[in-house]
Design a protein around this motif. Structure first.
Motif, mmCIF file in Angstrom:
data_model
loop_
_atom_site.group_PDB
_atom_site.id
_atom_site.type_symbol
_atom_site.label_atom_id
_atom_site.label_comp_id
_atom_site.label_asym_id
_atom_site.label_seq_id
_atom_site.Cartn_x
_atom_site.Cartn_y
_atom_site.Cartn_z
ATOM 1 N N ASP A 70 -9.708 -23.119 -30.092
ATOM 2 C CA ASP A 70 -8.504 -23.371 -29.299
ATOM 3 C C ASP A 70 -8.614 -22.717 -27.922
ATOM 4 O O ASP A 70 -9.625 -22.095 -27.592
ATOM 5 C CB ASP A 70 -7.246 -22.941 -30.051
ATOM 6 C CG ASP A 70 -7.102 -21.423 -30.208
ATOM 7 O OD1 ASP A 70 -7.771 -20.649 -29.475
ATOM 8 O OD2 ASP A 70 -6.304 -21.001 -31.063
ATOM 9 N N MET A 71 -7.575 -22.866 -27.115
ATOM 10 C CA MET A 71 -7.625 -22.443 -25.713
ATOM 11 C C MET A 71 -7.744 -20.932 -25.536
ATOM 12 O O MET A 71 -8.115 -20.465 -24.467
ATOM 13 C CB MET A 71 -6.387 -22.964 -24.976
ATOM 14 C CG MET A 71 -6.389 -24.455 -24.765
ATOM 15 S SD MET A 71 -7.555 -24.983 -23.486
ATOM 16 C CE MET A 71 -6.655 -24.515 -22.007
ATOM 17 N N CYS A 72 -7.452 -20.186 -26.582
ATOM 18 C CA CYS A 72 -7.665 -18.739 -26.526
ATOM 19 C C CYS A 72 -9.052 -18.383 -27.025
ATOM 20 O O CYS A 72 -9.810 -17.706 -26.335
ATOM 21 C CB CYS A 72 -6.600 -18.020 -27.352
ATOM 22 S SG CYS A 72 -6.835 -16.220 -27.446
ATOM 23 N N HIS A 73 -9.401 -18.876 -28.189
ATOM 24 C CA HIS A 73 -10.664 -18.486 -28.813
ATOM 25 C C HIS A 73 -11.884 -19.058 -28.100
ATOM 26 O O HIS A 73 -13.000 -18.565 -28.299
ATOM 27 C CB HIS A 73 -10.659 -18.895 -30.283
ATOM 28 C CG HIS A 73 -9.632 -18.185 -31.091
ATOM 29 N ND1 HIS A 73 -8.889 -18.781 -32.083
ATOM 30 C CD2 HIS A 73 -9.188 -16.895 -31.018
ATOM 31 C CE1 HIS A 73 -8.060 -17.900 -32.607
ATOM 32 N NE2 HIS A 73 -8.215 -16.755 -31.974
ATOM 33 N N ASP A 74 -11.688 -20.099 -27.267
ATOM 34 C CA ASP A 74 -12.828 -20.631 -26.498
ATOM 35 C C ASP A 74 -13.035 -19.878 -25.188
ATOM 36 O O ASP A 74 -13.874 -20.253 -24.383
ATOM 37 C CB ASP A 74 -12.682 -22.132 -26.253
ATOM 38 C CG ASP A 74 -11.519 -22.489 -25.333
ATOM 39 O OD1 ASP A 74 -10.880 -21.581 -24.756
ATOM 40 O OD2 ASP A 74 -11.242 -23.691 -25.183
ATOM 41 N N MET A 75 -12.226 -18.819 -24.954
ATOM 42 C CA MET A 75 -12.289 -17.951 -23.779
ATOM 43 C C MET A 75 -11.638 -18.553 -22.536
ATOM 44 O O MET A 75 -11.684 -17.955 -21.462
ATOM 45 C CB MET A 75 -13.737 -17.538 -23.440
ATOM 46 C CG MET A 75 -14.506 -16.910 -24.566
ATOM 47 S SD MET A 75 -16.149 -16.393 -23.997
ATOM 48 C CE MET A 75 -16.973 -16.051 -25.541
ATOM 49 N N HIS A 76 -11.035 -19.732 -22.659
ATOM 50 C CA HIS A 76 -10.362 -20.325 -21.502
ATOM 51 C C HIS A 76 -9.177 -19.469 -21.068
ATOM 52 O O HIS A 76 -9.013 -19.174 -19.875
ATOM 53 C CB HIS A 76 -9.893 -21.742 -21.841
ATOM 54 C CG HIS A 76 -9.345 -22.508 -20.676
ATOM 55 N ND1 HIS A 76 -8.090 -22.268 -20.135
ATOM 56 C CD2 HIS A 76 -9.879 -23.517 -19.938
ATOM 57 C CE1 HIS A 76 -7.883 -23.097 -19.120
ATOM 58 N NE2 HIS A 76 -8.954 -23.854 -18.979
ATOM 59 N N ASP A 77 -8.366 -19.054 -22.036
ATOM 60 C CA ASP A 77 -7.151 -18.304 -21.728
ATOM 61 C C ASP A 77 -7.212 -16.851 -22.184
ATOM 62 O O ASP A 77 -6.266 -16.097 -21.927
ATOM 63 C CB ASP A 77 -5.932 -18.970 -22.377
ATOM 64 C CG ASP A 77 -5.628 -20.335 -21.786
ATOM 65 O OD1 ASP A 77 -6.145 -20.649 -20.698
ATOM 66 O OD2 ASP A 77 -4.865 -21.095 -22.419
ATOM 67 N N CYS A 78 -8.263 -16.460 -22.873
ATOM 68 C CA CYS A 78 -8.371 -15.109 -23.430
ATOM 69 C C CYS A 78 -9.720 -14.491 -23.060
ATOM 70 O O CYS A 78 -10.641 -15.203 -22.653
ATOM 71 C CB CYS A 78 -8.202 -15.154 -24.956
ATOM 72 S SG CYS A 78 -6.536 -15.639 -25.489
ATOM 73 N N PRO A 79 -9.846 -13.174 -23.216
ATOM 74 C CA PRO A 79 -11.080 -12.490 -22.793
ATOM 75 C C PRO A 79 -12.307 -12.907 -23.595
ATOM 76 O O PRO A 79 -12.215 -13.457 -24.698
ATOM 77 C CB PRO A 79 -10.751 -11.013 -23.030
ATOM 78 C CG PRO A 79 -9.274 -10.939 -23.075
ATOM 79 C CD PRO A 79 -8.805 -12.231 -23.653
ATOM 80 N N ILE A 80 -13.460 -12.592 -23.031
ATOM 81 C CA ILE A 80 -14.736 -12.890 -23.682
ATOM 82 C C ILE A 80 -14.790 -12.281 -25.079
ATOM 83 O O ILE A 80 -15.242 -12.926 -26.035
ATOM 84 C CB ILE A 80 -15.904 -12.373 -22.822
ATOM 85 C CG1 ILE A 80 -16.043 -13.222 -21.554
ATOM 86 C CG2 ILE A 80 -17.215 -12.350 -23.614
ATOM 87 C CD1 ILE A 80 -17.035 -12.675 -20.548
ATOM 88 N N GLY A 81 -14.314 -11.045 -25.204
ATOM 89 C CA GLY A 81 -14.362 -10.370 -26.499
ATOM 90 C C GLY A 81 -13.608 -11.110 -27.588
ATOM 91 O O GLY A 81 -13.997 -11.064 -28.764
ATOM 92 N N THR A 82 -12.549 -11.809 -27.216
ATOM 93 C CA THR A 82 -11.771 -12.576 -28.190
ATOM 94 C C THR A 82 -12.599 -13.720 -28.756
ATOM 95 O O THR A 82 -12.645 -13.947 -29.969
ATOM 96 C CB THR A 82 -10.493 -13.127 -27.540
ATOM 97 O OG1 THR A 82 -9.709 -12.038 -27.039
ATOM 98 C CG2 THR A 82 -9.665 -13.928 -28.538
ATOM 99 N N GLY A 83 -13.278 -14.442 -27.869
ATOM 100 C CA GLY A 83 -14.132 -15.530 -28.312
ATOM 101 C C GLY A 83 -15.322 -15.030 -29.108
ATOM 102 O O GLY A 83 -15.753 -15.657 -30.086
#
Length: 286
Positions: free
Chosen positions: A186-199
């Motif tokens: 999703d838009m967070c886990h693909d690093m689009h909207d969230c940090p690299i560490g999240t992805g």
């Protein structure tokens, strides 16, 4: 001396016949398939978003990405096709951006040839798994953290709705995977909207089980990015890990069309569109 000439003549005639047969099978203008690409039982490709190669390679924010690089084949000269996101997703799935130059939605590309239609025609299977998509077969442009622009297979009428699945349908029994799977976080886990560490954490938590299984079950994981953060260079992080992979860093220039061509070559499929002008990756296998 006479016997030697006969043997040489027979060998030459046999080689000519085999080459002619291969070319006839491939069809006019189609690049012959490279036998050096292993035939995998399963290939899973995961696409992340909008990060420069230098933002991932060696970064303390991406320990799992870099762990995959040490376990597999890292491509230090890997490039996306264009900007923005959507045409890159279409390119890696169909060998062309299909004239799409932006992220508008919906895009409808009809029955143009694509990886899924190629696989189906060869008796193989394809499924796309999109995280946060609200329902299987969904064709809407957005819902929560899901975006259709990152789901290229839904744009083609010759890819059935049954191949457009929520990521929650990704099997825990990996033997039940289709021949080829594309996974879109999703838009967070693909690093689009969230940090690299999240992805990075998402990838480890969701795909490491498959990675370790793939190594002993003739299967492969491909991890790549749609594009960099918007520079003209458009260099991205790409790694292959799994069975038959020879660990190391490879400096041959590749792009999304090269990745598509390599997947096609694994199943003796011809290159489509711009993928036909690329050579598959052959030096990363053992």
């Amino acid at each position: 001396m006479f016997r030697t000439r006969i043997v040489v003549a027979i060998a030459a005639a046999t080689l000519t016949a085999v080459t002619a047969s291969h070319d006839a099978t491939a069809g006019p203008g189609i690049q012959p398939v490279a036998a050096a690409v292993p035939r995998f039982d399963h290939i899973v490709m995961v696409m992340f978003e909008n990060k420069n190669y230098s933002s991932i390679n060696g970064s303390s924010s991406a320990p799992y990405f870099n762990s995959l690089a040490t376990q597999g084949a890292k491509f230090s000269q890997s490039f996306a096709i264009t900007h923005p996101s959507q045409p890159n997703y279409i390119a890696i799935f169909s060998g062309s951006t299909q004239g799409v130059t932006d992220d508008r939605c919906p895009i409808n590309l009809g029955s143009k040839t694509n990886l899924a239609s190629q696989l189906t025609g060869a008796g193989k299977t394809f499924k796309g798994y999109s995280e946060a998509m609200p329902s299987d077969g969904y064709t809407g442009c957005s819902s929560g953290t899901y975006r259709r622009k990152h789901n290229s297979w839904v744009d083609f009428s010759n890819v059935p709705a049954s191949s457009n699945l929520r990521y929650s349908r990704f099997p825990s029994d990996y033997t039940q995977l289709p021949t080829v799977s594309f996974v879109t976080p999703d838009m967070c886990h693909d690093m689009h909207d969230c940090p690299i560490g999240t992805g990075d954490t998402w990838l480890k938590n969701h795909l490491d089980g498959y990675v370790q299984w793939a190594k002993t079950h003739n299967s492969l994981l491909i991890v790549t990015f749609d594009e960099d953060c918007g520079t003209p260079v458009n260099q991205i992080f790409t790694v292959f890990v799994g069975a038959h992979v020879k660990p190391g860093t490879y400096s041959k220039r590749i792009d999304h069309y090269t990745v598509l061509r390599t997947i096609e070559a694994s199943y003796d499929l011809p290159g489509i569109n711009n993928a036909a002008n690329r050579s598959p990756i052959v030096d990363g296998w053992q």
